[in-house]
Motif scaffolding. Structure first.
Motif, PDB file in Angstrom:
ATOM      1  N   THR A 185     102.812  74.527   2.013  1.00  0.00           N
ATOM      2  CA  THR A 185     102.476  75.699   2.824  1.00  0.00           C
ATOM      3  C   THR A 185     103.300  76.928   2.467  1.00  0.00           C
ATOM      4  O   THR A 185     103.024  78.016   2.977  1.00  0.00           O
ATOM      5  CB  THR A 185     102.682  75.386   4.318  1.00  0.00           C
ATOM      6  OG1 THR A 185     104.036  74.971   4.508  1.00  0.00           O
ATOM      7  CG2 THR A 185     101.725  74.295   4.776  1.00  0.00           C
ATOM      8  N   ALA A 186     104.305  76.759   1.604  1.00  0.00           N
ATOM      9  CA  ALA A 186     105.162  77.888   1.215  1.00  0.00           C
ATOM     10  C   ALA A 186     104.320  78.928   0.477  1.00  0.00           C
ATOM     11  O   ALA A 186     103.566  78.609  -0.440  1.00  0.00           O
ATOM     12  CB  ALA A 186     106.316  77.412   0.343  1.00  0.00           C
ATOM     13  N   THR A 187     104.457  80.168   0.862  1.00  0.00           N
ATOM     14  CA  THR A 187     103.665  81.253   0.286  1.00  0.00           C
ATOM     15  C   THR A 187     103.916  81.391  -1.209  1.00  0.00           C
ATOM     16  O   THR A 187     102.975  81.565  -1.988  1.00  0.00           O
ATOM     17  CB  THR A 187     103.970  82.581   1.000  1.00  0.00           C
ATOM     18  OG1 THR A 187     103.740  82.408   2.395  1.00  0.00           O
ATOM     19  CG2 THR A 187     103.101  83.695   0.486  1.00  0.00           C
ATOM     20  N   TYR A 188     105.168  81.283  -1.621  1.00  0.00           N
ATOM     21  CA  TYR A 188     105.495  81.383  -3.046  1.00  0.00           C
ATOM     22  C   TYR A 188     104.751  80.307  -3.829  1.00  0.00           C
ATOM     23  O   TYR A 188     104.147  80.582  -4.867  1.00  0.00           O
ATOM     24  CB  TYR A 188     107.008  81.259  -3.252  1.00  0.00           C
ATOM     25  CG  TYR A 188     107.413  81.218  -4.706  1.00  0.00           C
ATOM     26  CD1 TYR A 188     107.443  82.386  -5.459  1.00  0.00           C
ATOM     27  CD2 TYR A 188     107.757  80.024  -5.330  1.00  0.00           C
ATOM     28  CE1 TYR A 188     107.797  82.362  -6.799  1.00  0.00           C
ATOM     29  CE2 TYR A 188     108.115  79.985  -6.664  1.00  0.00           C
ATOM     30  CZ  TYR A 188     108.134  81.150  -7.400  1.00  0.00           C
ATOM     31  OH  TYR A 188     108.476  81.131  -8.718  1.00  0.00           O
ATOM     32  N   ARG A 189     104.771  79.097  -3.323  1.00  0.00           N
ATOM     33  CA  ARG A 189     104.107  77.991  -4.011  1.00  0.00           C
ATOM     34  C   ARG A 189     102.604  78.238  -4.119  1.00  0.00           C
ATOM     35  O   ARG A 189     102.005  78.042  -5.180  1.00  0.00           O
ATOM     36  CB  ARG A 189     104.374  76.674  -3.278  1.00  0.00           C
ATOM     37  CG  ARG A 189     103.704  75.492  -3.940  1.00  0.00           C
ATOM     38  CD  ARG A 189     103.992  74.200  -3.219  1.00  0.00           C
ATOM     39  NE  ARG A 189     103.434  73.094  -3.952  1.00  0.00           N
ATOM     40  CZ  ARG A 189     104.015  71.919  -4.063  1.00  0.00           C
ATOM     41  NH1 ARG A 189     105.174  71.701  -3.483  1.00  0.00           N
ATOM     42  NH2 ARG A 189     103.436  70.963  -4.744  1.00  0.00           N
ATOM     43  N   LYS A 190     101.989  78.660  -3.022  1.00  0.00           N
ATOM     44  CA  LYS A 190     100.542  78.906  -3.035  1.00  0.00           C
ATOM     45  C   LYS A 190     100.184  79.994  -4.050  1.00  0.00           C
ATOM     46  O   LYS A 190      99.221  79.846  -4.804  1.00  0.00           O
ATOM     47  CB  LYS A 190     100.050  79.298  -1.635  1.00  0.00           C
ATOM     48  CG  LYS A 190     100.082  78.138  -0.643  1.00  0.00           C
ATOM     49  CD  LYS A 190      99.349  78.469   0.636  1.00  0.00           C
ATOM     50  CE  LYS A 190     100.200  79.300   1.548  1.00  0.00           C
ATOM     51  NZ  LYS A 190      99.612  79.496   2.886  1.00  0.00           N
ATOM     52  N   ASN A 191     100.967  81.059  -4.086  1.00  0.00           N
ATOM     53  CA  ASN A 191     100.676  82.160  -5.014  1.00  0.00           C
ATOM     54  C   ASN A 191     100.865  81.749  -6.472  1.00  0.00           C
ATOM     55  O   ASN A 191     100.033  82.066  -7.324  1.00  0.00           O
ATOM     56  CB  ASN A 191     101.537  83.373  -4.689  1.00  0.00           C
ATOM     57  CG  ASN A 191     101.130  84.037  -3.393  1.00  0.00           C
ATOM     58  OD1 ASN A 191      99.982  83.950  -2.968  1.00  0.00           O
ATOM     59  ND2 ASN A 191     102.075  84.686  -2.745  1.00  0.00           N
ATOM     60  N   VAL A 192     101.951  81.051  -6.760  1.00  0.00           N
ATOM     61  CA  VAL A 192     102.200  80.621  -8.135  1.00  0.00           C
ATOM     62  C   VAL A 192     101.122  79.640  -8.581  1.00  0.00           C
ATOM     63  O   VAL A 192     100.626  79.726  -9.710  1.00  0.00           O
ATOM     64  CB  VAL A 192     103.618  80.010  -8.281  1.00  0.00           C
ATOM     65  CG1 VAL A 192     103.790  79.332  -9.623  1.00  0.00           C
ATOM     66  CG2 VAL A 192     104.674  81.088  -8.101  1.00  0.00           C
ATOM     67  N   GLU A 193     100.730  78.720  -7.717  1.00  0.00           N
ATOM     68  CA  GLU A 193      99.681  77.765  -8.077  1.00  0.00           C
ATOM     69  C   GLU A 193      98.358  78.471  -8.385  1.00  0.00           C
ATOM     70  O   GLU A 193      97.681  78.134  -9.355  1.00  0.00           O
ATOM     71  CB  GLU A 193      99.479  76.732  -6.969  1.00  0.00           C
ATOM     72  CG  GLU A 193     100.574  75.699  -6.903  1.00  0.00           C
ATOM     73  CD  GLU A 193     100.414  74.725  -5.752  1.00  0.00           C
ATOM     74  OE1 GLU A 193      99.620  74.996  -4.820  1.00  0.00           O
ATOM     75  OE2 GLU A 193     101.090  73.679  -5.784  1.00  0.00           O
ATOM     76  N   LYS A 194      97.995  79.452  -7.583  1.00  0.00           N
ATOM     77  CA  LYS A 194      96.743  80.188  -7.823  1.00  0.00           C
ATOM     78  C   LYS A 194      96.781  80.913  -9.168  1.00  0.00           C
ATOM     79  O   LYS A 194      95.823  80.856  -9.943  1.00  0.00           O
ATOM     80  CB  LYS A 194      96.502  81.211  -6.709  1.00  0.00           C
ATOM     81  CG  LYS A 194      96.009  80.629  -5.424  1.00  0.00           C
ATOM     82  CD  LYS A 194      95.795  81.738  -4.402  1.00  0.00           C
ATOM     83  CE  LYS A 194      95.492  81.194  -3.034  1.00  0.00           C
ATOM     84  NZ  LYS A 194      95.387  82.256  -2.027  1.00  0.00           N
ATOM     85  N   ILE A 195      97.880  81.598  -9.427  1.00  0.00           N
ATOM     86  CA  ILE A 195      98.006  82.339 -10.685  1.00  0.00           C
ATOM     87  C   ILE A 195      97.958  81.383 -11.874  1.00  0.00           C
ATOM     88  O   ILE A 195      97.236  81.623 -12.846  1.00  0.00           O
ATOM     89  CB  ILE A 195      99.303  83.173 -10.698  1.00  0.00           C
ATOM     90  CG1 ILE A 195      99.209  84.317  -9.690  1.00  0.00           C
ATOM     91  CG2 ILE A 195      99.605  83.716 -12.094  1.00  0.00           C
ATOM     92  CD1 ILE A 195     100.515  85.035  -9.429  1.00  0.00           C
ATOM     93  N   CYS A 196      98.718  80.295 -11.798  1.00  0.00           N
ATOM     94  CA  CYS A 196      98.761  79.334 -12.906  1.00  0.00           C
ATOM     95  C   CYS A 196      97.392  78.716 -13.157  1.00  0.00           C
ATOM     96  O   CYS A 196      96.939  78.642 -14.303  1.00  0.00           O
ATOM     97  CB  CYS A 196      99.777  78.228 -12.623  1.00  0.00           C
ATOM     98  SG  CYS A 196     101.485  78.782 -12.689  1.00  0.00           S
ATOM     99  N   ARG A 197      96.731  78.286 -12.118  1.00  0.00           N
ATOM    100  CA  ARG A 197      95.414  77.654 -12.299  1.00  0.00           C
ATOM    101  C   ARG A 197      94.404  78.634 -12.888  1.00  0.00           C
ATOM    102  O   ARG A 197      93.607  78.275 -13.752  1.00  0.00           O
ATOM    103  CB  ARG A 197      94.915  77.093 -10.971  1.00  0.00           C
ATOM    104  CG  ARG A 197      95.651  75.837 -10.571  1.00  0.00           C
ATOM    105  CD  ARG A 197      94.959  75.089  -9.444  1.00  0.00           C
ATOM    106  NE  ARG A 197      95.741  73.926  -9.113  1.00  0.00           N
ATOM    107  CZ  ARG A 197      96.543  73.821  -8.052  1.00  0.00           C
ATOM    108  NH1 ARG A 197      96.648  74.826  -7.206  1.00  0.00           N
ATOM    109  NH2 ARG A 197      97.225  72.726  -7.838  1.00  0.00           N
ATOM    110  N   PHE A 198      94.430  79.872 -12.418  1.00  0.00           N
ATOM    111  CA  PHE A 198      93.498  80.870 -12.940  1.00  0.00           C
ATOM    112  C   PHE A 198      93.757  81.131 -14.419  1.00  0.00           C
ATOM    113  O   PHE A 198      92.830  81.161 -15.231  1.00  0.00           O
ATOM    114  CB  PHE A 198      93.591  82.175 -12.144  1.00  0.00           C
ATOM    115  CG  PHE A 198      92.659  83.224 -12.664  1.00  0.00           C
ATOM    116  CD1 PHE A 198      91.321  83.215 -12.294  1.00  0.00           C
ATOM    117  CD2 PHE A 198      93.098  84.201 -13.542  1.00  0.00           C
ATOM    118  CE1 PHE A 198      90.436  84.168 -12.783  1.00  0.00           C
ATOM    119  CE2 PHE A 198      92.225  85.156 -14.041  1.00  0.00           C
ATOM    120  CZ  PHE A 198      90.891  85.135 -13.652  1.00  0.00           C
TER     121      PHE A 198
END
Length: 177
Positions: free
Chosen positions: A85-98
């Motif tokens: 649920t950490a915002t940093y984790r969610k953002n990094v995961e989205k960027i990496c996957r994209f």
């Protein structure tokens, strides 16, 4: 001025001295591609000779490197104890996957990857992944997600609200007498 013969002799002498050096790597562009490869167009794809950025050389293997480095970021996040649920984790995961998806779909077209990611050249995207790994190491080591507190954000502010008694441009410090 030097004569044409002198220029020719000088050029020939330089060429002879360069052929003796084993460390020279020359790449020739040809209009005729080999049987197994696509035509090489100077300035595009494998024909790219410069990034146009001082200190950043062309890397013809940047797209595969992007996939490896962004996958390493995802693997490090998965192995960490950072909550999903950490915002940093969610953002990094989205960027990496994209970026991984963009690179995998366009392995032979770095310009398309650059267009889709819209964050610089593929060589810069590799550097961004390396820098993000350093930031992630600090973030995980210091457990910064524990310091982030929720903040209430007013999503639809009332346009009629005057936001208090402060006028923009007023000096917030009281006058001294």
């Amino acid at each position: 001025m030097m004569s044409a013969a002198t220029i020719f002799r000088t050029a020939r002498a330089i060429a002879r001295s360069n052929t003796r050096q084993s460390c020279i790597n020359t790449r020739f562009f040809s209009a005729q591609p080999s049987v197994e490869e696509k035509p090489l167009v100077p300035g595009i794809g494998r024909g790219k000779t410069s990034t146009g950025l001082v200190g950043l050389p062309v890397d013809h293997e940047a797209v595969p490197k992007m996939i490896i480095k962004y996958q390493a970021l995802l693997d490090k996040l998965a192995a960490s104890d950072m909550p999903p649920t950490a915002t940093y984790r969610k953002n990094v995961e989205k960027i990496c996957r994209f970026r991984i998806a963009a690179a995998q779909e366009n392995l032979d077209d770095p310009e398309k990857v650059e267009e889709l990611c819209n964050c610089g050249q593929v060589e810069e995207l590799v550097i961004q992944a390396e820098n993000e790994m350093k930031v992630m190491d600090m973030y995980l080591r210091n457990r910064w997600w524990e310091l982030v507190k929720p903040v209430e954000v007013e999503y639809n502010p009332d346009p009629n609200d005057d936001h208090g008694d402060i006028e923009w441009g007023d000096d917030p410090t009281p006058e001294k007498k």
